[in-house]
Design an enzyme around this catalytic site. Structure first.
Site, PDB file in Angstrom:
ATOM      1  N   HIS A 139       7.227  -2.068  -0.165  1.00 24.37           N
ATOM      2  CA  HIS A 139       6.411  -1.766  -0.971  1.00 24.37           C
ATOM      3  C   HIS A 139       5.989  -3.145  -1.439  1.00 24.37           C
ATOM      4  O   HIS A 139       4.796  -3.159  -1.791  1.00 24.37           O
ATOM      5  CB  HIS A 139       6.417  -0.809  -2.112  1.00 24.37           C
ATOM      6  N   ASP A 153       3.347   3.435   7.840  1.00 22.51           N
ATOM      7  CA  ASP A 153       3.601   3.501   6.543  1.00 22.51           C
ATOM      8  C   ASP A 153       2.537   2.952   5.764  1.00 22.51           C
ATOM      9  O   ASP A 153       1.341   2.454   6.445  1.00 22.51           O
ATOM     10  CB  ASP A 153       5.000   2.731   6.445  1.00 22.51           C
TER      11      ASP A 153
END
Length: 506
Positions: free
Chosen positions: A195, A265
């Site tokens: 992330h 993702d």
């Protein structure tokens, strides 16, 4: 100017057809509890899917109304969600999940129970009109300091992870919901959160790589989709795997033989958006072999979708992105929607004996069976309740800041009005011990091996209160000071919290 793709699409370049094709491969998020007008408009134009997050969830009735509106705008759209059970829940973000997560299931190591848990989750999702679950997590977590996977994994043994990944896929899809094995080719041997940055994974020989064993099991179980990982694989390409043709096409398609839907993702994550931006990341992902682009964890607006559409259209028009590749991606999204319809019909026909939507008996059983206890079990008087001291670390972004520890919810349900005292550093210990005077003490920790201050705080508390019960909800391996009762839950779901309360205050 027109062209015909190898899977039969006739597309006029520069026309609305090309925009529609670009929209078909995007799964954005949005804000709010109802579908905004921009989202409904783009669904009508051909937007291929929508991702739901905690910000879109208030109640089952509200979610069912929301998904009905999305499907009314585009019946073929895939409504997706991150509902792993355990720590990662969107449906139950306000309380914690009714089902334990992967690590608890791996600790029990009963594949029939894992399949039953996944079937219960699937029944709940199907009842609400959700089509695709970004689960199960198929990562082999061998790095205890992993900041983003941890208890989301079934464990550190590839064979164990593989058999439970296959069982989870089977249970979810038997309930009529598409499964998604993630994060390909493996995010378990990392100490960096994608992330924020770009982790590195040594894949080794693909023929024998332990990280690929669970993905092979997922495919053998019929997994409808696979989600990429934003990880760098040395020796193949310095870019995130999501953007690498040798991984998303060469390894996943040609090597493992996968023919289903390949998802990215979140493209807004730092490992991709940081160096490239979302639009360029989207183009490179489709070029690499990704079919559906997940966008919207932090970006949830019409401008983001339109920017990505423009980038894809521009890449086709310039010749950089072959029209056939974009058409192939769109057809795989459409094929996933058709598979959803088939699975939903089969699940409805087989409903007798299947889990009741929203019920979680397998979840409760699994959470209780996963508990591990060292030391004596002091029973708490149910009229007074314990003093719960929760040592709080920064939240995993995949979990979200608004999801409480399930033990918090379980304690409040057993003793209304009783809330844990949250301790974020050593300075809070004195206040915590003062509040605990005359009451049993439960100390809740999570990954103290990653947060050194927690270990010293637990030592202080146990010295002052030798009767302390230490409840560990994270990755196992750490031990409290000798003499303290130690309860390991393998996750922070509400189901696991309930199991602890039932154990310590029957």
């Amino acid at each position: 100017m027109s062209d015909v793709s190898e899977i039969g699409y006739a597309v006029d370049l520069g026309s609305a057809d090309l925009r529609r094709l670009a929209l078909a491969v995007i799964q954005p998020g949005f804000t709010g509890l109802t579908a905004p007008s921009w989202l409904l408009e783009r669904l009508a134009e051909g937007l291929g899917g929508v991702a739901l997050f905690a910000r879109n969830i208030e109640s089952p009735a509200q979610v069912a109304t929301l998904t009905a509106a999305i499907h009314a705008a585009n019946p073929a759209a895939l409504v997706a969600i991150d509902e792993e059970g355990g720590d990662v829940t969107r449906l139950e973000h306000a309380t914690g999940s009714s089902w334990p997560g992967n690590l608890a299931l791996g600790a029990v190591d009963d594949t029939a129970l894992t399949e039953a848990v996944a079937a219960e989750i699937g029944a709940a999702l199907a009842e609400l009109g959700i089509d695709l679950d970004y689960a199960p997590d198929a990562d082999v977590n061998v790095e205890a300091a992993n900041p983003v996977i941890g208890v989301r994994s079934f464990g550190a043994d590839p064979a164990l992870v593989a058999r439970h990944t296959g069982a989870w896929v089977a249970g979810l899809q038997a309930a009529g919901v598409l499964a998604c094995a993630k994060h390909f080719p493996g995010h378990g041997d990392t100490g960096v959160d994608s992330h924020h940055d770009l982790p590195e994974v040594d894949l080794g020989d693909p023929e024998t790589s332990p990280w690929l064993v669970p993905f092979r099991a997922a495919l053998a179980a019929g997994a409808a989709s696979v989600m990429s990982a934003h990880v760098r694989v040395p020796g193949i390409d310095p870019r995130p795997a999501t953007l690498v043709p040798a991984i998303m096409t060469g390894l996943l398609r040609d090597g493992l033989g996968f023919t289903g839907l390949a998802l990215s993702d979140g493209l807004e994550m730092g490992a991709v958006a940081g160096p490239l931006g979302v639009a360029e990341g989207a183009v490179q992902a489709v070029l690499a072999g990704v079919d559906a682009l997940c966008i919207g964890g932090g970006l949830a607006d019409a401008e983001t979708v339109d920017t990505v559409v423009a980038a894809l259209v521009g890449a086709v028009e310039s010749g950089r992105l072959p029209l056939e590749r974009l058409a192939e991606a769109g057809e795989r999204v459409a094929a996933a929607a058709r598979l959803r319809d088939e699975l939903r019909l089969a699940a409805t026909a087989a409903r007798t004996g299947r889990p009741v939507p929203g019920a979680a008996p397998a979840g409760r059983t699994a959470a209780a069976r996963a508990l591990r206890v060292r030391g004596s079990v002091p029973v708490v008087a149910t009229t007074t309740g314990p003093c719960v001291l929760e040592l709080v670390a920064p939240s995993n972004i995949a979990v979200g800041d608004d999801t409480p520890s399930g033990l918090t919810t379980a304690v409040a349900r057993r003793w209304p009005g009783l809330a844990p005292l949250r301790i974020t550093d050593a300075a809070g210990v004195r206040a915590g011990l003062a509040a605990a005077a005359g009451r049993p003490v439960w100390v809740v920790v999570r990954d103290p091996h990653r947060h050194q201050w927690m270990g010293s705080v637990v030592q202080q508390i146990v010295r002052a209160r030798p009767d302390t019960v230490v409840i560990d909800t994270g990755w196992p391996g750490w031990s409290p000071p000798q003499g303290a009762t130690h309860v390991v839950t393998y996750g922070a779901s509400w189901a696991s919290g309930e199991a602890v309360v039932d154990l310590l205050a029957p």
